[in-house]
Design a protein around this motif. Structure first.
Motif, PDB file in Angstrom:
ATOM      1  N   LEU A  49     101.763  64.048  30.853  1.00 25.52           N
ATOM      2  CA  LEU A  49     100.462  63.383  30.796  1.00 25.52           C
ATOM      3  C   LEU A  49      99.597  63.791  31.974  1.00 25.52           C
ATOM      4  N   LYS A  50     100.231  63.899  33.142  1.00 23.70           N
ATOM      5  CA  LYS A  50      99.484  64.295  34.349  1.00 23.70           C
ATOM      6  C   LYS A  50      98.890  65.696  34.153  1.00 23.70           C
ATOM      7  N   GLU A  51      99.724  66.612  33.635  1.00 28.27           N
ATOM      8  CA  GLU A  51      99.267  67.993  33.392  1.00 28.27           C
ATOM      9  C   GLU A  51      98.112  68.016  32.392  1.00 28.27           C
ATOM     10  N   THR A  52      98.249  67.222  31.316  1.00 29.00           N
ATOM     11  CA  THR A  52      97.205  67.167  30.284  1.00 29.00           C
ATOM     12  C   THR A  52      95.900  66.631  30.855  1.00 29.00           C
ATOM     13  N   LEU A  53      95.998  65.559  31.647  1.00 28.11           N
ATOM     14  CA  LEU A  53      94.794  64.966  32.257  1.00 28.11           C
ATOM     15  C   LEU A  53      94.111  65.951  33.197  1.00 28.11           C
ATOM     16  N   PHE A  62      92.241  68.340  31.164  1.00 26.45           N
ATOM     17  CA  PHE A  62      91.068  67.649  30.622  1.00 26.45           C
ATOM     18  C   PHE A  62      89.947  67.595  31.652  1.00 26.45           C
ATOM     19  N   LEU A  63      90.336  67.382  32.915  1.00 26.72           N
ATOM     20  CA  LEU A  63      89.354  67.275  33.996  1.00 26.72           C
ATOM     21  C   LEU A  63      88.964  68.652  34.539  1.00 26.72           C
ATOM     22  N   GLN A  64      89.393  69.704  33.832  1.00 24.87           N
ATOM     23  CA  GLN A  64      89.065  71.098  34.147  1.00 24.87           C
ATOM     24  C   GLN A  64      89.542  71.530  35.533  1.00 24.87           C
ATOM     25  N   ALA A  65      90.713  71.036  35.904  1.00 25.57           N
ATOM     26  CA  ALA A  65      91.331  71.496  37.156  1.00 25.57           C
ATOM     27  C   ALA A  65      91.754  72.955  36.974  1.00 25.57           C
ATOM     28  N   THR A  66      91.848  73.691  38.072  1.00 25.87           N
ATOM     29  CA  THR A  66      92.306  75.079  38.013  1.00 25.87           C
ATOM     30  C   THR A  66      93.751  75.084  37.514  1.00 25.87           C
ATOM     31  N   PRO A  67      94.060  75.826  36.434  1.00 28.81           N
ATOM     32  CA  PRO A  67      95.406  75.777  35.861  1.00 28.81           C
ATOM     33  C   PRO A  67      96.489  76.279  36.814  1.00 28.81           C
ATOM     34  N   ASP A  68      96.148  77.306  37.637  1.00 30.18           N
ATOM     35  CA  ASP A  68      97.155  77.913  38.511  1.00 30.18           C
ATOM     36  C   ASP A  68      96.465  78.398  39.786  1.00 30.18           C
ATOM     37  N   GLU A  69      96.643  77.644  40.875  1.00 29.29           N
ATOM     38  CA  GLU A  69      95.926  77.961  42.112  1.00 29.29           C
ATOM     39  C   GLU A  69      96.385  79.273  42.743  1.00 29.29           C
ATOM     40  N   GLU A  70      97.674  79.571  42.552  1.00 21.26           N
ATOM     41  CA  GLU A  70      98.215  80.831  43.095  1.00 21.26           C
ATOM     42  C   GLU A  70      97.555  82.017  42.391  1.00 21.26           C
ATOM     43  N   GLN A  71      97.412  81.892  41.067  1.00 19.99           N
ATOM     44  CA  GLN A  71      96.763  82.940  40.275  1.00 19.99           C
ATOM     45  C   GLN A  71      95.300  83.107  40.708  1.00 19.99           C
ATOM     46  N   LEU A 116      82.293  87.211  46.692  1.00 17.65           N
ATOM     47  CA  LEU A 116      82.187  86.563  45.382  1.00 17.65           C
ATOM     48  C   LEU A 116      81.937  85.069  45.561  1.00 17.65           C
ATOM     49  N   HIS A 117      81.315  84.450  44.547  1.00 11.73           N
ATOM     50  CA  HIS A 117      81.103  83.002  44.540  1.00 11.73           C
ATOM     51  C   HIS A 117      81.003  82.519  43.095  1.00 11.73           C
ATOM     52  N   HIS A 118      80.786  81.224  42.923  1.00 12.26           N
ATOM     53  CA  HIS A 118      80.809  80.610  41.579  1.00 12.26           C
ATOM     54  C   HIS A 118      82.008  81.116  40.774  1.00 12.26           C
ATOM     55  N   PHE A 119      83.158  81.080  41.443  1.00  5.99           N
ATOM     56  CA  PHE A 119      84.388  81.594  40.844  1.00  5.99           C
ATOM     57  C   PHE A 119      85.154  80.406  40.243  1.00  5.99           C
ATOM     58  N   HIS A 120      85.266  80.396  38.904  1.00  5.36           N
ATOM     59  CA  HIS A 120      85.918  79.264  38.223  1.00  5.36           C
ATOM     60  C   HIS A 120      86.920  79.757  37.185  1.00  5.36           C
ATOM     61  N   ILE A 121      88.068  79.076  37.144  1.00  9.30           N
ATOM     62  CA  ILE A 121      89.028  79.300  36.053  1.00  9.30           C
ATOM     63  C   ILE A 121      89.383  77.920  35.510  1.00  9.30           C
ATOM     64  N   TRP A 122      89.303  77.755  34.195  1.00 10.07           N
ATOM     65  CA  TRP A 122      89.748  76.506  33.588  1.00 10.07           C
ATOM     66  C   TRP A 122      90.458  76.831  32.292  1.00 10.07           C
ATOM     67  N   SER A 123      91.138  75.845  31.747  1.00 11.53           N
ATOM     68  CA  SER A 123      91.940  76.095  30.553  1.00 11.53           C
ATOM     69  C   SER A 123      91.386  75.348  29.353  1.00 11.53           C
ATOM     70  N   ASN A 164      92.997  80.528  28.907  1.00  4.01           N
ATOM     71  CA  ASN A 164      92.138  80.261  30.061  1.00  4.01           C
ATOM     72  C   ASN A 164      90.823  81.034  30.010  1.00  4.01           C
ATOM     73  N   VAL A 165      89.844  80.497  30.704  1.00  2.00           N
ATOM     74  CA  VAL A 165      88.495  81.080  30.760  1.00  2.00           C
ATOM     75  C   VAL A 165      88.136  81.282  32.236  1.00  2.00           C
ATOM     76  N   MET A 166      87.457  82.387  32.528  1.00  2.00           N
ATOM     77  CA  MET A 166      87.079  82.671  33.907  1.00  2.00           C
ATOM     78  C   MET A 166      85.621  83.078  34.021  1.00  2.00           C
ATOM     79  N   THR A 167      84.919  82.576  35.047  1.00  2.00           N
ATOM     80  CA  THR A 167      83.564  83.054  35.352  1.00  2.00           C
ATOM     81  C   THR A 167      83.490  83.336  36.848  1.00  2.00           C
ATOM     82  N   VAL A 168      82.704  84.352  37.213  1.00  2.00           N
ATOM     83  CA  VAL A 168      82.555  84.703  38.637  1.00  2.00           C
ATOM     84  C   VAL A 168      81.247  85.467  38.864  1.00  2.00           C
TER      85      VAL A 168
END
Length: 299
Positions: free
Chosen positions: A201-205, A208-217, A234-241, A247-251
Motif C-alpha cells: 500500500l505504501k508503494e502504491t500511494l 499515486f503521489l508521483q514520487a520518483t520510482p527509483d532514486e538511484e536510477q 540540466l533542470h526540470h528533471f522528473h521521472i514518475w511512474s 515510467n515517464v521522464m522529462t528533462v
C-alpha cells in the motif's frame, strides 16, 4: 523528442488480465462452495473465511475490470492512456484486504476467551480443497509482476495460509480438544499478511503521489545525460511512474554556447542511446541554449 515502448507492455497487460481472470473465476466458485461447506460443518471459522473470500472475489473482479481498462489506448481525456487505472485497482484491493484482515482479527480475538468446537472431518476436507484452489490461483498470479497482481497475490496467499491453519488445527482437533488453536493461528497469519499489505500500500500511494520510482536510477540518468558532450547542465528533471512498471521522464538540458546545428543532430542521437537502456514508456527532452531563458522558470 519522444519515445515509446508499446507492444511489449500491451502483451504484459493482456497476460495480467488473463491471470487475474483465472483468479477471479476460481475465487467466485470456491466462495460459493465455502459458504455451503461452512453451513454444513457448522464452522464459524469457515463461514468467516467465506465472507473474507467474498471480499477477495469483489476485489479481484474490480482489479480485473481495471486491468482490462488499462489496456485501452490513449485519447484526449487520458493522454497517457489508462495504465494508471490498474494502480487504482491495487490501491482499492490493498484497502479491502486491510479492512478484511482487521475484521478477521475482530472475529478471532474474542474466540481466545470462548473457543468453539466445529465439525472436524468436514473442516479437513474443505481445507485440502481450499489449499488446492487458492494455491493454484496464487501460482497463476505469481507469474505476473504488475503491482495489481502482487497485491492480489497477497489476497490469495492469505487464503492459502488460512487454509493451512484450518488443516493443521482440524488434524490436531481430531486427537486433542484444543479449539483455541484456531483463533491463535488465524491471528498470527493475519498479522503477517497485514505487514506485507501495508508495504504494498505504501508503494502504491507513493506512485499515486508521483514520487520518483527509483532514486538511484534518477542519479544514474542524471550522470548519463551530463556525460554528453555539449551538455553543461540540466533542470526540470522528473521521472514518475504510470503504474509501477511503465515510467515517464522529462528533462531540460542546457547546452554549451558553441553548439552548431550539425552538433545538435548527433547530440540528440547520443541522448537517445543513453536513455534507451532505461526502457521509458515516454520521454520528453528539451534542449536550451546557454544564453536562453527557460520558459518554465518563474520570474
Amino acid at each position: 523528442m519522444h519515445s515509446h515502448n508499446h507492444s511489449h507492455s500491451q502483451e504484459n497487460s493482456t497476460d495480467a488480465s488473463k491471470r487475474i481472470g483465472w483468479a477471479f473465476f476460481l475465487n467466485v466458485v470456491f466462495t460459493v462452495i465455502e459458504f455451503i461447506g461452512g453451513w454444513l460443518t457448522n464452522s464459524t471459522a469457515i463461514m468467516a473465511d467465506a465472507v473474507h473470500d467474498l471480499g477477495d472475489s469483489l476485489s479481484i473482479g474490480t482489479a480485473w475490470g481495471l486491468n482490462k481498462l488499462s489496456d485501452k489506448d490513449s485519447n484526449q481525456t487520458f493522454s497517457y492512456g489508462y495504465k494508471r487505472f490498474s494502480l487504482l485497482g491495487a490501491l482499492i484491493n490493498g484497502i479491502v484486504l486491510t479492512v478484511g484482515s482487521i475484521w478477521i482479527l475482530l472475529e478471532a480475538i474474542p474466540r481466545l476467551a470462548e473457543p468453539e468446537m466445529p465439525q472436524v472431518e468436514g473442516m479437513v476436507l474443505l481445507s485440502i480443497f481450499g489449499m488446492a484452489v487458492n494455491g493454484f490461483a496464487a501460482y497463476k498470479l505469481s507469474e505476473g509482476d504488475s503491482l495489481n497482481e502482487r497485491v492480489l497475490n497477497w489476497h490469495l496467499l492469505e487464503d492459502v495460509l488460512g487454509w493451512v491453519a484450518v488443516f493443521i488445527v482440524s488434524i490436531v482437533l481430531m486427537f486433542k480438544p484444543w479449539p483455541i488453536l484456531d483463533p491463535i493461528l488465524s491471528i498470527g497469519f493475519t498479522l503477517f499478511i497485514l505487514f506485507n499489505v501495508f508495504r504494498n500500500l505504501k508503494e502504491t500511494l507513493m506512485l499515486f503521489l508521483q514520487a520518483t520510482p527509483d532514486e538511484e536510477q534518477l542519479s544514474k540518468i542524471r550522470s548519463d545525460l551530463l556525460a554528453n558532450d555539449k551538455v553543461s547542465d540540466l533542470h526540470h528533471f522528473h521521472i514518475w511512474s504510470l503504474d509501477g512498471e511503465r515510467n515517464v521522464m522529462t528533462v531540460h538540458l542546457v547546452l554549451d554556447e558553441d553548439v552548431s546545428l550539425e552538433h545538435l543532430q548527433s547530440l540528440k542521437e547520443n541522448i537517445h542511446s543513453s536513455l534507451e537502456k532505461y526502457k521509458f514508456e515516454h520521454t520528453t527532452v528539451e534542449l536550451e541554449f546557454a544564453n536562453e531563458q527557460c520558459r518554465d522558470e518563474v520570474n
